[in-house]
Design a protein around this motif. Sequence first.
Motif, short mmCIF file in Angstrom:
data_model
loop_
_atom_site.label_atom_id
_atom_site.label_comp_id
_atom_site.label_asym_id
_atom_site.label_seq_id
_atom_site.Cartn_x
_atom_site.Cartn_y
_atom_site.Cartn_z
N LEU A 207 0.87 -1.18 0.00
CA LEU A 207 0.00 0.00 0.00
C LEU A 207 0.90 1.22 0.00
CD1 LEU A 207 -2.67 1.57 0.35
CD2 LEU A 207 -2.47 1.16 2.82
N PHE A 208 0.76 2.05 -1.02
CA PHE A 208 1.63 3.22 -1.19
C PHE A 208 0.76 4.47 -1.06
CE2 PHE A 208 4.87 5.94 -2.73
CZ PHE A 208 6.06 5.22 -2.75
N ILE A 209 1.02 5.26 -0.01
CA ILE A 209 0.24 6.47 0.27
C ILE A 209 1.14 7.69 0.04
CG2 ILE A 209 -1.10 7.70 2.01
CD1 ILE A 209 -1.42 5.01 3.47
N TYR A 210 0.67 8.61 -0.78
CA TYR A 210 1.50 9.77 -1.12
C TYR A 210 0.62 10.99 -1.34
CZ TYR A 210 0.19 8.02 -5.79
OH TYR A 210 -0.50 7.55 -6.89
N ARG B 60 -2.57 5.17 -3.27
CA ARG B 60 -3.50 6.15 -2.70
C ARG B 60 -2.84 7.52 -2.77
NH1 ARG B 60 -6.30 9.93 -0.77
NH2 ARG B 60 -8.14 9.51 0.52
N GLY B 61 -3.13 8.25 -3.85
CA GLY B 61 -2.57 9.57 -4.03
C GLY B 61 -3.41 10.63 -3.36
N GLY B 62 -2.89 11.84 -3.32
CA GLY B 62 -3.62 12.95 -2.73
C GLY B 62 -4.82 13.34 -3.57
N LYS B 63 -5.85 13.87 -2.92
CA LYS B 63 -7.07 14.23 -3.64
C LYS B 63 -6.82 15.31 -4.68
CE LYS B 63 -8.61 17.62 -0.17
NZ LYS B 63 -9.69 17.99 0.77
N GLY C 17 -2.57 -5.72 -10.74
CA GLY C 17 -1.26 -5.59 -10.10
C GLY C 17 -0.97 -4.17 -9.70
N VAL C 18 -1.62 -3.20 -10.36
CA VAL C 18 -1.49 -1.79 -9.99
C VAL C 18 -2.90 -1.23 -9.87
CG1 VAL C 18 -0.65 0.49 -10.64
CG2 VAL C 18 0.73 -1.53 -11.18
N GLN C 19 -3.32 -0.96 -8.65
CA GLN C 19 -4.66 -0.43 -8.43
C GLN C 19 -4.57 0.95 -7.80
OE1 GLN C 19 -7.85 -3.41 -7.26
NE2 GLN C 19 -6.02 -4.40 -6.41
N LEU C 20 -5.53 1.80 -8.18
CA LEU C 20 -5.63 3.15 -7.64
C LEU C 20 -6.90 3.23 -6.80
CD1 LEU C 20 -4.42 6.11 -7.81
CD2 LEU C 20 -6.15 6.50 -9.58
N VAL C 21 -6.80 3.72 -5.58
CA VAL C 21 -7.98 3.91 -4.75
C VAL C 21 -8.87 4.94 -5.42
CG1 VAL C 21 -8.85 4.63 -2.49
CG2 VAL C 21 -6.74 3.29 -2.64
N THR D 101 -11.40 6.77 -4.79
CA THR D 101 -12.19 7.69 -3.99
C THR D 101 -11.24 8.60 -3.23
OG1 THR D 101 -13.80 7.90 -2.18
CG2 THR D 101 -12.30 6.02 -2.09
N THR D 102 -11.70 9.81 -2.94
CA THR D 102 -10.90 10.73 -2.12
C THR D 102 -11.30 10.65 -0.65
OG1 THR D 102 -12.47 12.52 -2.59
CG2 THR D 102 -10.56 12.31 -4.05
N ASP D 103 -12.21 9.75 -0.32
CA ASP D 103 -12.65 9.58 1.06
C ASP D 103 -11.49 9.04 1.91
OD1 ASP D 103 -13.85 8.92 3.47
OD2 ASP D 103 -15.67 8.12 2.55
N ARG D 104 -11.10 9.78 2.93
CA ARG D 104 -9.97 9.37 3.76
C ARG D 104 -10.26 8.11 4.58
NH1 ARG D 104 -7.25 14.89 6.23
NH2 ARG D 104 -6.73 15.85 4.23
N ALA D 105 -11.54 7.80 4.75
CA ALA D 105 -11.89 6.63 5.55
C ALA D 105 -11.35 5.35 4.95
CB ALA D 105 -13.41 6.54 5.70
N VAL D 106 -11.18 5.33 3.62
CA VAL D 106 -10.70 4.11 2.98
C VAL D 106 -9.26 3.82 3.39
CG1 VAL D 106 -9.78 5.11 0.84
CG2 VAL D 106 -10.74 2.81 0.81
#
Length: 209
Positions: A124-127, A151-154, A180-184, A186-191
């Motif tokens: 999980l890559f958060i940026y 999970r990129g910034g909104k 193999g490469v998925q993007l979240v 939604t911009t909902d931070r709850a996810v």
Amino acid sequence: MVAAPQPIEASGLALCARARSAARLLANATTSQKNRWRELHSAALEQQAPAILRANQSDMERSSRLSTAMLDRLRLDDSRLAGMARALREIAKLPDPVGEIRTAESRPNGLRVEKVGVPLGVILFIYESRPNVTSDAAGLCVKAGNAVILRGGKEAFHSNSALHQLLTAELLAVGLPAEGVQLVATTDRAVVGELLQRNREITVTIPRG
């Protein structure tokens, strides 16, 4: 009829399930497949530059209240896209870490013991707002045989979505799973909170920035 959005918990579970299935396939991907994917994506960045820049312009317009420094991080142009393509080609030149023998020794009884590089699984890559991280993170994770959930910034949602479409299209083109490469999506931070709890499905979480 428009389908109702999935609850956050169900959405996170679905992302993880798809990533784990893809990770098993990516672990067995050949070096040639992975490098060919990066080459195709590099070319797609150059060929599809107008569409990516339009998506980025949409993000820039929606984020006009951000500081000058934040806007600069968000902005894409021809030069930055060329740099992203160049970075992917540089990653392709690196040795494949999967199957690489890191250390080896022979024991007194004649048994040879080796430490061999293997994929981690699901990352999980958060940026934040830099869209170039979408390509960089995906390139490095797949190089090492891992599936990645991005999970990129909104602020960069449209830019990241455009880049993600190219990434997954080129994975399919070389016989690798698009999941193999998925993007979240939604911009909902709850996810993010939901994903952080799934330590059985997600092997490593990398927060950047």
